[in-house]
Design an enzyme around this catalytic site. Structure first.
Site, short mmCIF file in Angstrom:
data_model
loop_
_atom_site.label_atom_id
_atom_site.label_comp_id
_atom_site.label_asym_id
_atom_site.label_seq_id
_atom_site.Cartn_x
_atom_site.Cartn_y
_atom_site.Cartn_z
N ALA B 46 8.66 -6.51 2.48
CA ALA B 46 8.33 -7.30 1.28
C ALA B 46 8.78 -6.45 0.15
CB ALA B 46 6.83 -7.14 1.02
N VAL B 133 0.88 13.66 0.16
CA VAL B 133 1.12 15.08 -0.34
C VAL B 133 2.25 15.68 0.15
CG1 VAL B 133 -0.29 17.27 -0.89
CG2 VAL B 133 -1.43 15.07 -0.46
N GLY B 135 5.53 15.45 0.56
CA GLY B 135 6.57 14.83 1.34
C GLY B 135 6.58 15.03 2.90
N GLU B 191 12.72 11.54 -13.10
CA GLU B 191 12.77 10.20 -13.87
C GLU B 191 13.31 10.43 -15.30
OE1 GLU B 191 11.18 7.50 -12.01
OE2 GLU B 191 10.46 8.68 -10.14
N ASP B 202 1.14 13.90 -11.53
CA ASP B 202 1.58 13.60 -9.96
C ASP B 202 0.74 14.66 -9.27
OD1 ASP B 202 3.46 12.66 -7.71
OD2 ASP B 202 3.85 14.98 -7.93
N LYS B 206 -2.18 14.83 -6.13
CA LYS B 206 -2.32 15.49 -5.03
C LYS B 206 -3.27 16.57 -4.88
CE LYS B 206 2.76 14.59 -4.72
NZ LYS B 206 4.19 15.21 -5.26
#
Lengths: 431, 431
Positions: B46, B133, B135, B191, B202, B206
């Site tokens: 999707a 958390v 990666g 970003e 972020d 976590k």
């Protein structure tokens, strides 16, 4: 919690780790019961001598010399005897009854793993062994479960605290091997007979387990090429330091391209030169660390205490919580995964670059003669360095090679050793 | 493999991580199938826009904008959309149908975890979130499974690669915060709108997940005291370096003694002064690391790549292999474990030693006046240092405190900020 949820635990062995398992089971039982949704009872503790000195928290009424009875009356058997006999017979007895075994016995797994995992499959039994590699460091879980989504290329581990302590002291204090070993023995970091540690046998068993898990293949102790650290000297460590490096005893399991062009496994325990860009460089003292290099995740490292009663007991009890949950709520330990069945490279075909230190008669032409012998063996030299020694008639020569095979190096070393009038081989380190 | 063993996978989102999941599913499907003893089919993907640019390996015939259909036709749903909407609605839809969800969505879990885990329990669904958390670093497995035999006292993590990159450059290159951020943006490490990273949001999500897992309690984002790094300057980093330390943005979840004498949780994200004896000291660049301190195991560290398409996809696919196995062979993801239900310390009661840098008018008596204000607030000073600044009329004063509460520090900072004729508050760092 109903009595139907009761999991009976039998403990085999009550030494350094076993007695810590007893302590943690008392201290944290409510936590373990909540985490496993079971009720845990320590049913019996098998020991070889009832009259040995034990910590006050060990309930002596649980002690027995009848290990078979402890196995037969338990749902989960914790084997912390170590070694092959009688641990092997007792673990077989438990698995044949379809019971769950939690063990920290790397020697047993590395030599009898095939038989034990087949018993698990045939009797719907379970075998947990987080404590068998690197003590509290959860690398068995890591490889069995956390990394199943990736393709592992290399596992490098500092998995023996005794040798890491010795090498660390040689590095940071400039001690000789003999002095570092003797201090390690005084402090209880090394056994009176340190052979299994300093000759790399303990690390070899762990290397076999790491290789099996990382490459979904069956690797035994016999498949691992093992060199120990007892031939290393303060001079080797100083040379390494001068190059900005250190020497570590590394258990390394690597995916390589075999002679037929297909993937194969190389499994080696040997002293290796480690530079500061390798995260294992700064792992000192009795700590363990395992560095994993995989396709997608890149570099991963697990770091922690690799030995000692309480850290190892921590790993045992994590397995006990999982085992208890599975006993009462379904599931079992992950089955041995050997689907890849990668071949293991013959020890003589294992590849590395080597650093050979020779003690030579200090006379004109000696470097030239040594370079000639190395070339005759088809080995490409990347560096050749001579320096003086304390004995004015002798000098040190360090030969560093490009990547070659263990077999070629062994043949070269045999020839060098057969020319005592020219040189003696002081040390061999992988780079 | 019979068709009964077929597991249909639906993927929601096909960005940086999603497209790597597609690639790994193609490249390593045989391995994943062997490891999970299932047959895996990627049924649909999707996406919000069909015409976006995608890597060549993405089979465009699988793309659809009908995310509900992808959920409804899958056994295992991988949610990699991120954010709350529409991820929340789709995950709820999947779990309500008793399906298995694999997600990397820390924001969703930290804000809606209670609802989602209750859906799992009520609908026999499963939720896996290793990728949420750090990666590729398998700390969720580590806390959920590998450490269940121990009692965790503290978890400290570098869990945001963007801020770690910025702080690393400020440390090693002497760059200003602004320059480091702008380079991070150019390189794609930050970003265009870096708020979620540099303000610690972020890391806060976590931190909530780590605290929940470590202490078997439910900790949400709102429970975490969060400070970011945007107020830090090159001067702060230089001061830290002069003291042999560095500054890291740390997510810290700690077991402390609450006001009632019972255990409680303190959860904080803040810039902290880290010394070289802390293994997190040398975690540079975009790497992540989590340091765990527990009763029996002592110090453990997990280290690896915390972000990026392939590393995060590695964690997702480990969950997919476990999920596929459980789908067809019994079992499910570990249920949320909140039995301990430890209370969370009010943010204002969270304790730490602080290091406050003030910019003051350089005049006689200023140190004395500041020390007086600090003392009035009942805060014990461990050090007071003054140094010059580029502006000759002003000076830097660094106040370091003994352990005090966030509430006391906040009141102090409010008073200091209301005396602009005396000083301005440049930075606040925990020690």
């Amino acid at each position: 919690m109903t009595s139907n949820n009761c999991v009976r635990i039998g403990l085999l062995g009550c030494g350094t780790v076993g007695s810590q398992v007893v302590r943690l089971l008392q201290q944290s039982r409510c936590d373990y019961e909540a985490r496993s949704a079971t009720c845990l009872t320590l049913q019996g503790i098998a020991v070889s001598r009832l009259d040995a000195q034990r910590p006050a928290w060990v309930d002596t009424s649980l002690l027995t010399t009848d290990a078979n009875k402890v196995v037969d009356e338990a749902d989960v058997v914790i084997e912390l005897i170590g070694g092959i006999d009688p641990a092997h017979e007792l673990v077989v007895r438990a698995l044949t009854q379809g019971k769950t075994v939690v063990t920290g016995n790397k020697a047993l797994l590395a030599s009898h793993g095939k038989e034990l995992f087949e018993l698990c499959a045939n009797h719907n039994a379970s075998l947990y062994y987080e404590a068998a590699v690197a003590g509290a460091v959860p690398v068995v879980y890591g490889l069995r479960e956390s990394l199943t989504g990736d393709r592992i290329n290399c596992v490098q581990g500092i998995v023996n605290g005794t040798t890491n302590y010795i090498l660390d002291k040689m590095d940071t204090q400039g001690w000789s091997y003999e002095k570092a070993l003797s201090v390690a023995q005084e402090l209880g970091f090394a056994e009176a007979d340190p052979t299994a540690d300093v000759d790399g046998l303990d690390a070899g068993a762990k290397c076999a387990l790491l290789a099996s898990l990382a490459f979904h293949s069956r690797v035994t102790m016999e498949d691992v090429s093992i060199q120990g650290i007892s031939h290393l000297s303060a001079k080797d460590m100083k040379d390494a330091k001068d190059a900005g490096c250190t020497i570590k005893l590394i258990a390394e399991a690597k995916r390589i391209r075999g002679a037929d062009g297909k993937d194969a496994i190389s499994a080696v325990v040997a002293p290796m030169l480690i530079g500061p860009d390798n995260p294992l460089f700064s792992v000192g003292g009795a700590f363990n660390a395992i560095l994993i290099d995989s396709d997608a995740a890149g570099r991963l490292m697990f770091y922690g205490q690799g030995a000692g009663g309480a850290p190892t007991a921590s790993a045992v009890l994590s397995d006990v919580v999982a085992a208890a949950f599975h006993c009462k709520h379904g599931g079992h330990a992950p089955r041995e995964s050997t689907y890849a069945s990668l071949p293991i490279v013959d020890k003589e075909h294992a590849q590395a670059a080597f650093r050979i230190r020779l003690s030579v008669h200090d006379e004109i032409g000696v470097l030239h003669r040594i370079a000639g012998i190395v070339a005759q063996h088809g080995i490409s030299i990347s560096g050749l360095q001579q320096s003086g020694s304390e004995d004015e008639n002798r000098a040190h020569v360090v030969v560093t090679t490009h990547v070659t095979t263990q077999g070629q190096i062994d043949t070269l070393l045999n020839e060098l050793r057969s020319t005592p009038e020219l040189c003696t081989v002081a040390s061999v380190i992988r780079q």
